[in-house]
Design a protein around this motif. Structure first.
Motif, PDB file in Angstrom:
ATOM      1  N   ARG A 134       0.811  -1.037   0.181  1.00 12.47           N
ATOM      2  CA  ARG A 134       0.030   0.003   0.269  1.00 12.47           C
ATOM      3  C   ARG A 134       0.641   1.693  -0.210  1.00 12.47           C
ATOM      4  O   ARG A 134       0.681   2.329  -0.336  1.00 12.47           O
ATOM      5  N   ALA A 135       1.649   1.168   0.699  1.00  7.71           N
ATOM      6  CA  ALA A 135       2.821   2.564   0.447  1.00  7.71           C
ATOM      7  C   ALA A 135       3.428   2.549  -0.542  1.00  7.71           C
ATOM      8  O   ALA A 135       3.587   4.226  -1.139  1.00  7.71           O
ATOM      9  N   LYS A 136       3.829   1.298  -1.158  1.00  5.75           N
ATOM     10  CA  LYS A 136       5.015   1.969  -2.798  1.00  5.75           C
ATOM     11  C   LYS A 136       3.290   2.188  -3.469  1.00  5.75           C
ATOM     12  O   LYS A 136       3.522   3.419  -4.640  1.00  5.75           O
ATOM     13  N   ALA A 137       1.809   1.778  -3.642  1.00  6.77           N
ATOM     14  CA  ALA A 137       0.653   1.755  -4.649  1.00  6.77           C
ATOM     15  C   ALA A 137       0.686   3.567  -4.054  1.00  6.77           C
ATOM     16  O   ALA A 137       0.561   4.503  -5.159  1.00  6.77           O
ATOM     17  N   LEU A 138       0.694   4.400  -2.796  1.00 10.24           N
ATOM     18  CA  LEU A 138       0.452   5.369  -2.465  1.00 10.24           C
ATOM     19  C   LEU A 138       1.543   6.041  -3.459  1.00 10.24           C
ATOM     20  O   LEU A 138       1.253   7.160  -3.215  1.00 10.24           O
ATOM     21  N   ALA A 139       2.905   5.887  -2.878  1.00 11.67           N
ATOM     22  CA  ALA A 139       3.767   6.888  -3.425  1.00 11.67           C
ATOM     23  C   ALA A 139       3.866   6.305  -5.253  1.00 11.67           C
ATOM     24  O   ALA A 139       4.080   8.116  -5.805  1.00 11.67           O
ATOM     25  N   CYS A 140       3.031   5.971  -5.807  1.00 14.71           N
ATOM     26  CA  CYS A 140       3.137   5.506  -7.305  1.00 14.71           C
ATOM     27  C   CYS A 140       2.033   6.852  -8.155  1.00 14.71           C
ATOM     28  O   CYS A 140       2.045   7.849  -8.816  1.00 14.71           O
ATOM     29  N   LEU A 141       0.965   6.956  -6.635  1.00 10.62           N
ATOM     30  CA  LEU A 141      -0.478   7.967  -6.832  1.00 10.62           C
ATOM     31  C   LEU A 141       0.709   9.472  -6.710  1.00 10.62           C
ATOM     32  O   LEU A 141       0.533   9.906  -6.755  1.00 10.62           O
ATOM     33  N   GLU A 142       1.420   9.250  -5.889  1.00 14.11           N
ATOM     34  CA  GLU A 142       1.741  10.753  -5.088  1.00 14.11           C
ATOM     35  C   GLU A 142       3.116  11.236  -6.511  1.00 14.11           C
ATOM     36  O   GLU A 142       2.663  12.499  -6.538  1.00 14.11           O
TER      37      GLU A 142
END
Length: 269
Positions: A134-142
């Motif tokens: 989830r942290a990686k997904a949020l980083a990509c959204l960022e």
């Protein structure tokens, strides 16, 4: 090492070693819908670490070429290699962003879950996403300016926002080759800038970007290489060489006025 020179339709030659190491090499690709070929006997070699625009008039076979290269459409003939190997064993190195119009946006899922789909190889078919995923997904959204929309339903977003989310999903795959089908179609100016900034960052990181593109006015600004097609290949090469009046006239014919072509050539120069 001995290199075999391959002649191309536009008068250039390619070393066999270039083809063998190309992120995406297409040879003799033919695709037909009914009796009429959509793509006929096309060769293309996309260079490592480049950004290439696939351009041509409506109905020229641009999206068909991309889908056939991915195996989404079955070609009548031809071969596709990814980094010198058959496509089947190299899919993990490819990220694909389809046309936004081809996606069912009514499917009830959250933005973050769409991006997590890009991690399916890590998660497995029934795997559950953990905190790291989830942290990686949020980083990509960022990276695409959409982190604040992570828990929004995908169908509630604007067209430009949806396109950013699909780009974030592609980023989550950590691919080497990014294939995009008209990523700027129908998006707002802010989204277009956000997308091109991300794509240029990928190129700076050594990734390869290939995009079907419809806006000739931005080819020279956004891309360093171009592939022109109108069912058959017209030309390919650096923008400064291949994006010229002669090749544009061959690809578009009477669909572009000579004044438009000359203006585009001046922009590229």
């Amino acid at each position: 090492m001995t290199h075999l020179e391959l002649a191309t339709d536009d008068g250039h030659t390619l070393r066999q070693s270039t083809v063998e190491t190309s992120p995406l090499a297409i040879r003799g690709l033919t695709v037909s819908y009914g009796e009429k070929p959509a793509v006929f006997s096309v060769d293309a070699t996309f260079r490592d670490g480049s950004m290439t625009a696939i351009i041509g008039p409506n109905g020229a076979g641009k999206s068909t070429l991309l889908k056939a290269a991915l195996g989404v459409i079955r070609p009548l003939s031809g071969t596709v290699t990814v980094y010198g190997k058959p496509l089947a064993g190299q899919r993990q190195r490819i990220a694909y962003v389809p046309q936004r119009a081809s996606v069912d946006w009514d499917f009830p899922t959250r933005v973050v879950d769409v991006v997590l789909m890009g991690l399916y190889r890590q998660l497995g078919l029934l795997g559950r996403a953990g905190a790291t995923h989830r942290a990686k997904a949020l980083a990509c959204l960022e990276r695409v300016g959409m982190a604040d929309f992570a828990n929004r339903q995908i169908g509630q977003l604007s067209g430009g926002q949806q396109q950013r989310v699909f780009l974030a999903r592609a980023l989550a795959q950590d691919a080497d080759l990014y294939l995009l089908d008209e990523p700027f179609a129908g998006v707002d100016a802010a989204t277009e800038k956000a997308i091109i900034d991300v794509l240029k960052t990928l190129k700076a990181e050594g990734k390869t970007v290939v995009a079907v593109h419809h806006d000739l006015a931005t080819v020279a600004e956004y891309f360093d290489r171009v592939f022109l097609i109108n069912v058959r290949k017209v030309a390919e090469g650096p923008v400064g060489e291949a994006f010229n009046a002669e090749n544009l006239q061959k690809a578009y014919g009477g669909r572009l006025a000579m004044a438009q072509i000359e203006n585009l050539q001046l922009t590229a120069g």
